[in-house]
Design a protein around this motif. Structure first.
Motif, mmCIF file in Angstrom:
data_model
loop_
_atom_site.group_PDB
_atom_site.id
_atom_site.type_symbol
_atom_site.label_atom_id
_atom_site.label_comp_id
_atom_site.label_asym_id
_atom_site.label_seq_id
_atom_site.Cartn_x
_atom_site.Cartn_y
_atom_site.Cartn_z
ATOM 1 N N SER A 1 -16.741 18.863 -9.288
ATOM 2 C CA SER A 1 -18.127 17.891 -9.561
ATOM 3 C C SER A 1 -18.888 18.436 -9.584
ATOM 4 C CB SER A 1 -18.305 16.747 -9.846
ATOM 5 O OG SER A 1 -18.490 16.230 -8.207
ATOM 6 N N VAL B 1 -23.352 20.061 -12.715
ATOM 7 C CA VAL B 1 -22.437 18.882 -13.019
ATOM 8 C C VAL B 1 -21.416 18.649 -13.659
ATOM 9 C CG1 VAL B 1 -23.201 16.418 -12.232
ATOM 10 C CG2 VAL B 1 -24.651 17.420 -11.112
ATOM 11 N N ALA C 1 -20.858 9.972 -12.690
ATOM 12 C CA ALA C 1 -22.169 11.878 -11.469
ATOM 13 C C ALA C 1 -23.649 10.526 -11.581
ATOM 14 C CB ALA C 1 -22.167 12.402 -12.443
#
Length: 303
Positions: A278, A150, A178
């Motif tokens: 991402s 991530v 995130a």
């Protein structure tokens, strides 16, 4: 230790892998679904040996650390008399490589890299870390890492090319970028600081942005398997290339020592950031250096 949450004993009294234990076969198979195009990116800095490269200083590194030494025998000027003959008309060149991973190249920290008092992570005796290697929590215990990566592209989120030297990334920023971090993920932190190297070596050495202690605790609370960053220490550094935080808030102690979360430092994340992804498959395999406090790695992002 009593006042701070930790993972000591969580994976058993003999555990030396920490949160890499979260990478079960089921978690790894689920992580593979993050790859959708099959494109593979290297996230490593190049290794340019001070003895074989015309520009060894052109790769970011911490001031004062010995640069990698790369010897080759093909020209007969280094450690051997020349290229070896292996048959009629055939020649072979050999390499010898000496690398100080911490601070000079993309690398992974072992759980024996830093500790407080007389104990390593999980209560293993620190006295077992000697000049000939660490008998507990060495890098050979880590094994291969395959996980969902991530990317926390903090500069892009803030509309910057790179973060300022004194910037500390707080948990609220990670939450904004995130929020859906899963147990077993690898958190990849982009500060953009390696871009400064090409502009000014002195500016690069003036300090470095990085995670705050709160951000480290936020990641630990989400059970990440590993934290990787493009700066030299995951946390921030001052002009003396040291952390300003006291021991209680030192990122290496929070992540490596208390929570058993391996760290990877000095990654190159610019192509990954440009790809705009991402989520991806993160792969890293440290060398099986018995008793090593760390290892050079060539981490990969599979998009």
């Amino acid at each position: 230790m009593a006042a701070e949450p930790n993972n000591w004993g969580r994976f058993g009294p003999d555990d030396q892998r920490g949160t890499l234990n979260l990478l079960t076969p089921e978690v790894v198979l689920r992580a593979l679904a993050a790859a959708t195009t099959g494109r593979v990116l290297s996230l490593a800095m190049p290794i340019r040996g001070a003895t074989s490269s015309a520009a060894p200083h052109s790769v970011p590194h911490l001031r004062g650390r010995p640069l990698p030494q790369h010897f080759m025998s093909v020209d007969g000027a280094d450690y051997a008399a020349g290229a070896r003959a292996i048959g009629a008309g055939l020649r072979v060149a050999d390499d010898a490589l000496i690398v100080t991973p911490h601070g000079t190249t993309t690398h992974m920290d072992a759980l024996c890299h830093m500790w407080a008092g007389d104990e390593l992570y999980n209560g293993h005796p620190a006295a077992r870390v000697r000049s000939y290697g660490a008998a507990r929590c060495g890098i050979e215990r880590a094994g291969g890492v395959v996980a969902r990566g991530v990317l926390f592209d903090v500069p892009r989120h803030l509309g910057l090319d790179h973060l300022p030297a004194g910037f500390r990334i707080g948990p609220e920023l990670l939450e904004e970028i995130a929020p859906e971090v899963r147990p077993g993920d690898v958190a990849v932190i982009r500060t953009g600081w390696p871009l400064v190297w090409e502009r000014s070596r002195e500016e690069y050495w003036s300090g470095q942005p990085g995670l705050s202690a709160g951000a480290g605790r936020w990641l630990a609370g989400r059970d990440v398997a590993m934290v990787a960053a493009d700066n030299a220490a995951v946390g921030g550094l001052n002009a003396g290339q040291l952390a300003d935080e006291d021991a209680e808030d030192d990122l290496h102690l929070i992540l490596l020592w208390r929570h058993g979360i391996h760290l990877a430092e000095m990654l190159w994340l610019e192509e990954l950031a440009a790809a705009g992804r991402s989520e991806f498959v993160f792969v890293a395999a440290p060398l099986r250096i018995e008793g090593g406090t760390g290892s050079p790695i060539n981490p990969l992002a599979i998009l």
